[in-house]
Design an enzyme around this catalytic site. Sequence first.
Site, PDB file in Angstrom:
ATOM      1  N   CYS A  31     -93.731 -75.418  23.346  1.00  0.00           N
ATOM      2  CA  CYS A  31     -94.590 -74.795  23.183  1.00  0.00           C
ATOM      3  C   CYS A  31     -95.376 -75.291  21.691  1.00  0.00           C
ATOM      4  CB  CYS A  31     -94.516 -73.223  23.980  1.00  0.00           C
ATOM      5  SG  CYS A  31     -95.744 -72.206  22.542  1.00  0.00           S
ATOM      6  N   CYS A  34     -95.656 -71.648  19.612  1.00  0.00           N
ATOM      7  CA  CYS A  34     -94.470 -71.489  19.804  1.00  0.00           C
ATOM      8  C   CYS A  34     -93.523 -71.377  18.202  1.00  0.00           C
ATOM      9  CB  CYS A  34     -93.779 -71.358  20.535  1.00  0.00           C
ATOM     10  SG  CYS A  34     -94.355 -70.601  21.805  1.00  0.00           S
TER      11      CYS A  34
END
Length: 299
Positions: A31, A34
């Site tokens: 991600c 993230c």
Amino acid sequence: MIDVTIENFESEVIEASMTQPVLVDFWAPWCGPCKVIGPILEKLEKDYAGGFKLVKIDSDQEQQIAGAFGVRSIPTVILLKDGQPVDGFMGALPEGKVKEFLDKHVEPGEAQPEEATVEEAPLDDSPEARLERFQHAVATDPSNDDARFEYVRALLLAGRTDDAKVAFAPVIAKTSLVRRFDSLQRAMDALDFAASTPDANKALADADARIAAGKRDFDARFDRARLLLAAHRWTDAMDELLEILMRDKAWNDELARKTYIAILDLIEPPKPKVADGQIPPDDPTVATYRRRLSSVVLS
């Protein structure tokens, strides 16, 4: 910051939240956003000096926990108090917004951000650090065209063409309106052309043979320039495009000139910081090839 699994979830999250707020960061290694929000949360945990506890949960590895919290996208950040979730947010918020979120739930006496007591560290200007900064800027403000250009460019220079295309997709409709976006599209077109060529060395040799047979074989010269661009042989690619421009400036709707400019946009490094009132110097290679382009186009 603590990595939490199903084995230590009860102690590190539920029980811990009985004595202090626990901030749970649901993330995954793949991600991109993230990687933006993670360092912000870690920094704020230190700044708040015990005001809350940060834990991270890999949503891919701990799907049972993620499902229990109803996590549908990542990053998702959830704050727990007294064993219960009380608030949360999704996405990579900027630091200021995260602090606003925390300040709604952390009592004034629980946490006071520490004042900086040391000089700010020098800015890391490595390609990896610049890419991370631009990624953060785009995640924070998706409408920031300058940040998006720099982010996509950094991805292309790092050889991450697929990631660059994903990052470029939200602004592809602006290609005809924003010159630098047009440059990115032309660079990606050249990379796609090279990727569709099974043997780049053979393709270059074939282009050389075609050019030797006819100096005005502009299709061969343009193919050669695109292959050189894909190989990061920037000046060789621009030299080939100049050969077209010297013979026919308007060839194929000025395709050679536009691609030449795309290379300049792609390789021009960020301007270094200088003292107030001074003009930062141009990159020598970029400056030289801008002059060459002007000399040919204006002749």
